[in-house]
Write an enzyme that holds these catalytic residues in place. Sequence first.
Site, PDB file in Angstrom:
ATOM      1  N   GLU A 180       0.805  -1.227   0.000  1.00 31.08           N
ATOM      2  CA  GLU A 180       0.000   0.000   0.000  1.00 31.08           C
ATOM      3  C   GLU A 180       0.838   1.277   0.000  1.00 31.08           C
ATOM      4  OE1 GLU A 180      -2.845  -0.177   3.200  1.00 31.08           O
ATOM      5  OE2 GLU A 180      -3.791  -1.969   2.401  1.00 31.08           O
TER       6      GLU A 180
ATOM      7  N   GLU B  21      -5.506  -8.286   0.401  1.00 30.19           N
ATOM      8  CA  GLU B  21      -6.130  -8.000   1.704  1.00 30.19           C
ATOM      9  C   GLU B  21      -7.604  -7.716   1.498  1.00 30.19           C
ATOM     10  OE1 GLU B  21      -4.480  -4.853   4.184  1.00 30.19           O
ATOM     11  OE2 GLU B  21      -2.448  -5.563   3.796  1.00 30.19           O
TER      12      GLU B  21
END
Length: 464
Positions: free
Chosen positions: A170, A366
């Site tokens: 991320e 995720e």
Amino acid sequence: MAAYRTVPEFPDDFAFGVAAAAYQIEGAVAEGGRGRSIWDEFCAVPGAIARGETGEIAVDHYHRYRDDVRLMRDLGIDSYRLSVSWSRIQPDGSGAVNAAGLDFYDRLVDELCSAGISPAVTLFHWDLPQALQDGGGWLNRETSFRLAEYTAIVGERLGDRVGMWMPLNEPVVHTLYGHALGVHAPGLSLGFGALQAAHHQLLGHGLSVQALRAVGCGNIGIASNHAPVHPASDAEADSLAADIYDHIVNWTFADPILLGKYPAAELSALLTGPIDDDLAVIAQPLDWFGINYYEPTRISAPQAGEGTAGVLEVDLPPGMPFAPVPFEGVETTDFGWPIVPDGLREILTIFRDRFGSALPPIYITESGCSFHDPDPDSGGRVRDERRIAYHADHLVAVREAMDAGVDVRGYFVWSILDNFEWAAGYRERFGLVHVDYRTLKRTPKDSYHWLRNVLAARRETQVR
Ligand code: IFM
């Protein structure tokens, strides 16, 4: 028990996994020769973390990893996505290697392999060695090269057993929260100046992909956070604001990797350095692309005097050309995030349409939700029906995207255990396994048992 949507069928080679990250679970921050990371420093800043909590002990995975791997084995997952703490491998962020740090991950990887679980390794999940931060961190181009150096060290040692590699987790969140808004480590509030940190992370990604391949590692991707951006209304000003936001949070991070260019000249004009040469490195061919999905964003044009707290859990600096606004009539997690499973189907099809043949297979690296689960009841049960419904609905969304032609290869639940949720501390519980933070006792929640049954049923049909 409530009725949940049936988890659809997935191909036999579709991977089910769970995910976690070093600083959120390991603890033992002063053990095994580990150096300081930016999160150690940030947690020491008064007011930075809810209730003054820190990852010093976290869930003590460093000492309890064997128990945790046993929980994963009993769950029946195919893969565990872990992150390596850079400060354990190179306490000063470069140069000397700490043998005890490498040994820890070597043991963890062995333990996973013995349990029949394929390790999926993230190299950088936001915990930069403090020594590198002292030298400018991601604002310094050198840090990109240091990431590749460290990646090669880990790749050489673990490469014979690791199933999937991802240099970055991320970069958008590390850029926005850590460098633009100052609510994550390293606590910088640079506004659009944070884009330079994004660029250097992306360069570090490209260099690390090269470094991994050079030491013989394959099956390389990224875990990148993406979600659809919806304009708050049909008004042109809202659409424009949503489009700007979409370019910043989605395409600034995916286009360089998949297309070798930034999505808008206005964005790359804010960067310094040999950008075109760097883009050629950033766009290394990947074996897969990982999407972390949590929630879509709803964006309006900025209103004079309007605060934008709420959806980003932080006020945006004044003068931003967009304003995140809440979704109306949508259930939220206890963290306040809107629950929109169809957003996962939507972002997957957006990727298919935007990148076409440039898009490798996708993993959902995720997907998860925080609910303030109760402590185990007298029978040792943690009832978390809403988490079960969440994952069932998101798996349906993945299946719908696959039926619409998106090549999705796996789904990783965030997270196996309740853990340190960064600036929000321990109150936000994402785990399939409850952790009592006083005793560190692990108790599988109903969602753990549900997933175990889903995976067991799947194995049944596979052997027939
Ligand atoms: O806990 C984080 C994780 O570290 C990165 N992705 C989102 C999760 C939930 O906020």
